[in-house]
Write an enzyme that holds these catalytic residues in place. Structure first.
Site, PDB file in Angstrom:
ATOM      1  CE  LYS A  26      96.782 -77.087  30.163  1.00  0.00           C
ATOM      2  NZ  LYS A  26      96.298 -76.643  28.682  1.00  0.00           N
ATOM      3  CE1 TYR A  76      87.977 -78.377  28.084  1.00  0.00           C
ATOM      4  CE2 TYR A  76      86.767 -78.596  30.195  1.00  0.00           C
ATOM      5  CZ  TYR A  76      88.033 -78.415  29.581  1.00  0.00           C
ATOM      6  OH  TYR A  76      89.138 -78.448  30.242  1.00  0.00           O
ATOM      7  CE1 TYR A 110      92.169 -79.301  27.282  1.00  0.00           C
ATOM      8  CE2 TYR A 110      92.015 -80.423  29.678  1.00  0.00           C
ATOM      9  CZ  TYR A 110      91.875 -79.389  28.688  1.00  0.00           C
ATOM     10  OH  TYR A 110      91.369 -78.177  28.914  1.00  0.00           O
TER      11      TYR A 110
END
Length: 332
Positions: free
Chosen positions: A49, A263, A289
């Protein structure tokens, strides 16, 4: 395509290294595996990010914002890096955290990324899962604006055309590195969630006509939805940088077979991948992730989808801080 004309603030340690993983490659007995170390971007332990935030925070500054606001899951890597970027630039940061797992584990709720959010000075609020978090965030931002705050909102994962430009730039970085090292890769594999990383990389690769297939391993949405999200964002990103039409539907590929129960909920393959990378290569993956992407890579090698004689690049998106919120799963 002139990215230099787009406002940007330097936050990341770039370029991130590309390294071979010989012990993992030998263990799996398939292709030669390399890793692109975006866990080394430097901002608050690093992660993908940060590349997006270089462009997003520049836009926030240009808008005269005194606060940035974003949203994500409880153990959001994006939230932690946004809080750090805001601290570095002297802005306030407010984060809406969505409970997507239903976990009551105190470490999951308050350790890992959440601990660092608060250390960086961010304020947080908790929301139940399943809501339209971007809409909820905009309503909260409007409430604060009515009180005089200048709030810049960042969507989950930093995944809009501005943020995705960070990964257009990363694709250019990768091509330069591989050219300099005389390396070629048969496939790039990485985690895909909010779509910005995959959209940016594929836009950059297509804009340079770099013929490296890209595979996103999904961590949340079903395949049709994930591919549609990536394509829409890639098309918008391409238009933003003056390359409209460069990305085609056939360029966007996601494999969403490794999500598991949902998730942020670890799978057996995900936990195996964490241990393999740690024990064989000294690398830390996160359960949300990078480990699910690695689990997909490992399974695809074991089932013969990638084979000896090929060279595959695993793009490590960071997130190891989240491990401290998953200690029970890792020690079970």
């Amino acid at each position: 395509m002139n990215l230099a004309a787009i406002p940007r603030i330097s936050l990341a340690h770039l370029p991130t290294p590309i390294e071979p993983m010989p012990r993992l490659s030998a263990e799996l007995g398939g292709p030669e595996i390399w890793v692109k170390r975006d866990d080394c971007t430097g901002l608050s332990t690093g992660g993908n990010k940060t590349r997006k935030l270089e462009f997003l925070m520049a836009e926030a500054e240009a808008a005269g914002a005194d606060m940035v606001m974003t949203q994500g899951a409880t153990q959001s890597n994006h939230a932690r890096q946004t809080a750090a970027a805001a601290a570095k630039l002297g802005m306030k940061c407010h984060i809406l955290l969505e409970d997507r797992t239903g976990s009551n584990d105190p470490n999951y709720i308050s350790n890992g990324n959440v601990l660092l959010d608060h250390l960086h000075g961010a304020t947080t609020e908790i929301h139940p899962g399943g809501g339209d978090m971007n809409a909820i965030m905009e309503a909260e931002a409007d409430r604060r604006r009515s009180g005089g705050a200048s709030v810049y909102t960042i969507p989950g994962g930093g995944s809009n055309p501005t943020g995705a430009i960070g990964y257009v730039n990363a694709a250019m970085e990768l091509v330069a590195q591989t050219n300099d090292a005389r390396l070629s890769f048969d496939r790039i594999v990485h985690a895909t969630g909010s779509a910005g990383t995959q959209a940016g990389i594929i836009t950059g690769l297509r804009a340079m006509n770099a013929k490296i297939p890209l595979l996103g391993i999904g961590v949340r949405a079903p395949k049709p939805k994930q591919e549609a999200n990536v394509l829409a964002l890639a098309e918008a990103t391409a238009e933003r940088i003056g390359c409209a039409g460069v990305v085609r539907p056939q360029d966007v590929t996601a494999n969403c077979d490794y999500v598991g129960e949902g998730y942020g909920i670890p799978t057996e393959g995900c936990l195996e991948a964490i241990r393999m990378f740690a024990e064989l290569e000294g690398l830390l993956l996160d359960p949300v992730y990078s480990a699910k992407a690695a689990a997909g890579l490992i399974d695809l090698i074991r089932t013969g989808k990638f084979s000896a004689g090929q060279r595959v690049l695993f793009w490590h998106t960071g997130g190891a801080v989240a491990l401290f919120g998953y200690d029970k799963a890792l020690t079970a």
